[in-house]
Design an enzyme around this catalytic site. Structure first.
Site, PDB file in Angstrom:
ATOM      1  N   TYR B 129       0.852  -1.180   0.000  1.00 39.10           N
ATOM      2  CA  TYR B 129       0.000   0.000   0.000  1.00 39.10           C
ATOM      3  C   TYR B 129       0.892   1.235   0.000  1.00 39.10           C
ATOM      4  O   TYR B 129       1.795   1.362   0.821  1.00 39.10           O
ATOM      5  CB  TYR B 129      -0.904   0.043   1.242  1.00 39.10           C
ATOM      6  CG  TYR B 129      -1.917   1.146   1.126  1.00 39.10           C
ATOM      7  CD1 TYR B 129      -3.164   0.902   0.563  1.00 39.10           C
ATOM      8  CD2 TYR B 129      -1.620   2.450   1.518  1.00 39.10           C
ATOM      9  CE1 TYR B 129      -4.092   1.924   0.400  1.00 39.10           C
ATOM     10  CE2 TYR B 129      -2.528   3.478   1.351  1.00 39.10           C
ATOM     11  CZ  TYR B 129      -3.763   3.212   0.795  1.00 39.10           C
ATOM     12  OH  TYR B 129      -4.663   4.234   0.623  1.00 39.10           O
ATOM     13  N   ASN B 214      -3.402   5.788   6.049  1.00 46.24           N
ATOM     14  CA  ASN B 214      -4.132   6.561   7.052  1.00 46.24           C
ATOM     15  C   ASN B 214      -4.907   5.621   7.983  1.00 46.24           C
ATOM     16  O   ASN B 214      -4.773   4.406   7.906  1.00 46.24           O
ATOM     17  CB  ASN B 214      -5.058   7.583   6.369  1.00 46.24           C
ATOM     18  CG  ASN B 214      -6.163   6.915   5.557  1.00 46.24           C
ATOM     19  OD1 ASN B 214      -6.475   5.735   5.736  1.00 46.24           O
ATOM     20  ND2 ASN B 214      -6.754   7.660   4.653  1.00 46.24           N
ATOM     21  N   SER B 237       5.857   9.008  14.247  1.00 46.96           N
ATOM     22  CA  SER B 237       7.316   8.929  14.215  1.00 46.96           C
ATOM     23  C   SER B 237       7.952   9.503  15.486  1.00 46.96           C
ATOM     24  O   SER B 237       7.363  10.330  16.174  1.00 46.96           O
ATOM     25  CB  SER B 237       7.829   9.681  12.994  1.00 46.96           C
ATOM     26  OG  SER B 237       9.160   9.342  12.756  1.00 46.96           O
ATOM     27  N   GLN B 259      11.933  15.066  12.457  1.00 45.42           N
ATOM     28  CA  GLN B 259      10.852  14.139  12.824  1.00 45.42           C
ATOM     29  C   GLN B 259       9.590  14.877  13.258  1.00 45.42           C
ATOM     30  O   GLN B 259       8.478  14.433  13.006  1.00 45.42           O
ATOM     31  CB  GLN B 259      11.294  13.176  13.932  1.00 45.42           C
ATOM     32  CG  GLN B 259      12.312  12.159  13.462  1.00 45.42           C
ATOM     33  CD  GLN B 259      11.922  11.514  12.146  1.00 45.42           C
ATOM     34  OE1 GLN B 259      10.972  10.764  12.073  1.00 45.42           O
ATOM     35  NE2 GLN B 259      12.651  11.842  11.079  1.00 45.42           N
ATOM     36  N   HIS B 262       6.749  15.477  10.738  1.00 47.72           N
ATOM     37  CA  HIS B 262       5.923  14.407  10.178  1.00 47.72           C
ATOM     38  C   HIS B 262       4.455  14.563  10.548  1.00 47.72           C
ATOM     39  O   HIS B 262       3.561  14.336   9.747  1.00 47.72           O
ATOM     40  CB  HIS B 262       6.397  13.036  10.676  1.00 47.72           C
ATOM     41  CG  HIS B 262       7.422  12.414   9.782  1.00 47.72           C
ATOM     42  ND1 HIS B 262       7.158  12.107   8.477  1.00 47.72           N
ATOM     43  CD2 HIS B 262       8.701  12.033  10.005  1.00 47.72           C
ATOM     44  CE1 HIS B 262       8.243  11.562   7.929  1.00 47.72           C
ATOM     45  NE2 HIS B 262       9.193  11.512   8.840  1.00 47.72           N
ATOM     46  N   GLU B 327      12.047   4.855  18.037  1.00 54.48           N
ATOM     47  CA  GLU B 327      12.126   4.425  16.637  1.00 54.48           C
ATOM     48  C   GLU B 327      13.507   4.784  16.064  1.00 54.48           C
ATOM     49  O   GLU B 327      14.184   3.938  15.512  1.00 54.48           O
ATOM     50  CB  GLU B 327      11.007   5.120  15.853  1.00 54.48           C
ATOM     51  CG  GLU B 327      10.940   4.716  14.394  1.00 54.48           C
ATOM     52  CD  GLU B 327       9.961   5.592  13.614  1.00 54.48           C
ATOM     53  OE1 GLU B 327       9.538   6.658  14.126  1.00 54.48           O
ATOM     54  OE2 GLU B 327       9.618   5.209  12.471  1.00 54.48           O
ATOM     55  N   HIS B 328      13.886   6.068  16.202  1.00 54.70           N
ATOM     56  CA  HIS B 328      15.198   6.538  15.735  1.00 54.70           C
ATOM     57  C   HIS B 328      16.007   7.031  16.921  1.00 54.70           C
ATOM     58  O   HIS B 328      15.512   7.846  17.691  1.00 54.70           O
ATOM     59  CB  HIS B 328      15.057   7.721  14.767  1.00 54.70           C
ATOM     60  CG  HIS B 328      14.171   7.456  13.591  1.00 54.70           C
ATOM     61  ND1 HIS B 328      12.857   7.882  13.540  1.00 54.70           N
ATOM     62  CD2 HIS B 328      14.398   6.807  12.430  1.00 54.70           C
ATOM     63  CE1 HIS B 328      12.329   7.509  12.385  1.00 54.70           C
ATOM     64  NE2 HIS B 328      13.230   6.844  11.689  1.00 54.70           N
ATOM     65  N   ASP B 361      16.429   7.626   6.271  1.00 53.42           N
ATOM     66  CA  ASP B 361      15.100   7.589   5.658  1.00 53.42           C
ATOM     67  C   ASP B 361      15.169   7.278   4.170  1.00 53.42           C
ATOM     68  O   ASP B 361      14.261   6.663   3.618  1.00 53.42           O
ATOM     69  CB  ASP B 361      14.418   8.958   5.802  1.00 53.42           C
ATOM     70  CG  ASP B 361      13.658   9.076   7.105  1.00 53.42           C
ATOM     71  OD1 ASP B 361      13.532   8.061   7.808  1.00 53.42           O
ATOM     72  OD2 ASP B 361      13.203  10.192   7.412  1.00 53.42           O
ATOM     73  N   GLU B 415       1.796 -37.457  28.505  1.00 50.13           N
ATOM     74  CA  GLU B 415       0.833 -36.426  28.131  1.00 50.13           C
ATOM     75  C   GLU B 415      -0.540 -37.010  27.809  1.00 50.13           C
ATOM     76  O   GLU B 415      -1.449 -36.303  27.386  1.00 50.13           O
ATOM     77  CB  GLU B 415       1.377 -35.606  26.954  1.00 50.13           C
ATOM     78  CG  GLU B 415       2.690 -34.921  27.326  1.00 50.13           C
ATOM     79  CD  GLU B 415       3.151 -33.866  26.322  1.00 50.13           C
ATOM     80  OE1 GLU B 415       2.582 -33.809  25.217  1.00 50.13           O
ATOM     81  OE2 GLU B 415       4.085 -33.109  26.660  1.00 50.13           O
TER      82      GLU B 415
END
Lengths: 429, 429
Positions: B129, B214, B237, B259, B262, B327-328, B361, B415
């Site tokens: 996507y 989205n 982000s 960042q 974003h 994340e970063h 990125d 078992e």
């Protein structure tokens, strides 16, 4: 009990549709009840655990406590046989050896002022759910804990529901102790999952929860997913046996039945190129079923989902298997290695006449936690990979960045991200 | 705009709590609307796709069709600059090189009549996507498609919503063509996810869906999860910069802002051992923000989630970072390599003063699809691993099985699974 069908063109689509429409439980029916339990655990912690244990497991642990003591572990050793101990130790050796081969190392490469890498770190803490009662499976302890141990997970916690005397299955405790698991709690159900996800005074929270459980446990795992990671939600067990005329109908029947005994929703499918073998297997299945302890489960599973399918050649058999993407695939054929390459989708593949599925369940080494319900098209067996995570590593020196600065700025510009562009620009002003 | 705080004992817990309580969207608000769309796509197929495209994207494609033509791709090439083409090709080379190193091979081992292995197969088909409109990101095409390509995925399908003229962003089409993606459809939103999951006459279903979108797209991915596999659902982000006195406040500020631009929910956190640097970065952030195109987004993000945190030493900085699991993570310090080993939880780690986050990125090579919201404690960057799956392989000959037959039967017996035991037993009667 097993329906036989001859695979022809139009039949194939109908068959595939039928195979895929196996009954599954709807989580939505359990969501409210489970959410109530999770909420209470997240608010009142240990108190909720003790209350639910009293309510669902019929034992008040408020005096004795939730944590298993050393004495209880010692007692467990006195209750298991020497044969069991020998068997579980052999299983641990084999499973550890296999999973050691899955271990990945961090790597780094460098060239002209840059260094790139992939850093591997174990997940810090993992909770293993182990079912209690009649379904107390020591093998499940091994298969979930060993890959975590090999991955280097520092804290492995086990939770499992106690019986009415407040005790746990000896085999399960021994299996845990053999693996060095020291943190074991007598708590099961959705409340155990809540404790692992949110933490209580007694049980510190973990980063990931694995292990099989009933519908309440599975629903709770789905609900806490995101706060923590979880493993796959397993569906009912499946076996698909492909055989040619070289196969022994007694063996094939026994292997089909070994999965059918798990659950009324389990599926056992037999695909063969030999009409005679198909008939002989049908006879053997009926004969062996009559003698099985779990006969009534087996019969229901076979009537619902058991199938004998005749195909024209092994290629057609493999094509059908790739569509079904079975959890367990046995190739009981004369030359199994020649077919292996054509197998695209299967959790575990058993080759030849002396690799029955139960060998893999317990002892051969590979994991018995496998993708079910056709998810072998995109999922893998539980592995060391599930207990590590990776970080990318990027180093550039000034000269190396200068060489690519225009390209980075062009791409940031194209995407309308001018602050991204600016972070390169300020370094060369 | 960025609040400064000195990290002391009790403060730390409050801070961590605050950092973790970042706003997220509740999927439940969108579930009904999305389910209606998915149901319609699953029943009426292409017709639903065309209707929703008319309704949501404002273009009737019933005459022109959903599939992108060769002419449209040619036209896209005429619309992009030579600089763009050069930049995207360099990015493809670097990203491919990095991901090639993640490739895993099947392995097999044998000893004394047994053979065990792990067979690697690519997932057969993957849908990517790609968001449309103002957020048309060619880099997103590269980061999602290249690991799939390296993994050997045979069929890669791209879906992305058209604009009101029925066109797609030229940069996105060129990026796809450069990677050899031939199957591109003009459809977005939940309807595109439905088409990929269930299939229509025009779009055949896939095994896995990846790529950002989205809230409708994210909700739809959650809903179809199980029919197909999906990648992580990405949160907003995040960047965390750790710096000592060796850092340049201009660079640090620019990286934080990259960042913050974003999303209003993005978080930019700066941790430093130097009070002077903390002050200088605060000044620089204000100065640079004033000049940014996406100023209003940046301001909201910084006011909500921006933080400057003073710590006594770098060890404390890393401990805090490991708790946050960003994340970063940028280590803008004099000796970044000496800190690397202490970093446990981070999606991507950027070392030194010339490895700004936007380099990663677009162009350095590692993937920019990274775990957000603290999930770096258990998740990894998107990788080749996400596009393959494994099958265990087990072969035993008669003699090898005989050696372990008692152990397997003991464990099955323990078992209570007697049909499992029987499948071994029948082979030695």
């Amino acid at each position: 009990m097993m329906k036989t069908m001859d695979l022809k063109g139009p039949e194939k689509d109908r068959l595939l549709k039928e195979l895929k429409e196996r009954g599954t439980v709807d989580f939505k029916d359990y969501q409210d009840a489970v959410q109530t339990i999770l909420d209470k655990v997240s608010v009142t912690g240990d108190q909720a655990l003790l209350e639910y244990t009293k309510q669902f497991d019929g034992i008040d642990l408020s005096a004795k406590g939730l944590k298993v003591t050393e004495e209880e572990v010692d007692e467990a050793y006195s209750l298991v046989s020497e044969e069991f101990l020998r068997a579980i130790r052999l299983a641990i050796d084999n499973i550890t050896d296999y999973h050691e081969k899955q271990r990945q190392n961090s790597w780094f490469t460098s060239s002209e002022g840059t260094m790139l890498g992939q850093k591997i770190t174990p997940i810090a803490s993992v909770g293993i759910y182990v079912p209690g009662g009649t379904a107390a499976y020591p093998s499940s302890v091994l298969m979930n804990a060993i890959p975590a141990k090999v991955a280097g997970v520092e804290r492995i916690v086990m939770v499992t529901p106690p019986n009415k005397e407040g005790k746990l299955a000896a085999g399960v405790l021994v299996a845990a102790k053999e693996l060095g698991i020291e943190e074991i709690y007598k708590v099961g159900g959705a409340q155990a999952i809540g404790a692992l996800a949110y933490g209580t005074n007694t049980i510190a929270k973990v980063n990931k929860i694995v292990g099989p459980g009933n519908i309440y446990v599975a629903t709770a795992k789905r609900e806490v997913y995101g706060y923590v990671d979880i493993d796959m939600i397993a569906g009912p067990s499946e076996i698909l046996v492909i055989a040619d005329a070289s196969a022994n109908p007694k063996y094939v029947a026994a292997d089909l039945l070994s999965q059918a005994e798990h659950d009324e929703l389990s599926s056992a499918i037999f695909i063969t190129t030999s009409e005679d073998l198909g008939k002989a297997v049908a006879v053997e299945v009926a004969k062996q079923t009559a003698k099985l302890e779990r006969k009534s489960i087996v019969e229901k599973s076979l009537i619902n989902y058991g199938k004998i399918i005749l195909v024209k050649d092994l290629e057609e058999a493999i094509d059908l298997s790739n569509e079904i993407a079975p959890e367990h695939l046995e190739l009981c054929v004369e030359k199994p290695f020649e077919l292996l390459d054509q197998v695209k989708n299967a959790g575990a593949i058993f080759l030849g006449h002396y690799a029955p599925e139960p060998l893999g369940d317990y002892l051969a080494g590979p994991n018995h936690v496998l993708p079910t319900s056709g998810t072998a098209k995109f999922y893998s067996p539980l592995s060391v990979e599930d207990f590590i995570k990776k970080s990318s590593v990027i180093y550039y020196n000034q000269k190396a960045l200068e060489k690519v600065k225009n390209e980075v700025m062009t791409l940031a510009e194209t995407e309308g991200l001018t602050a991204h562009k600016n972070s390169i620009k300020v370094r060369f002003e």
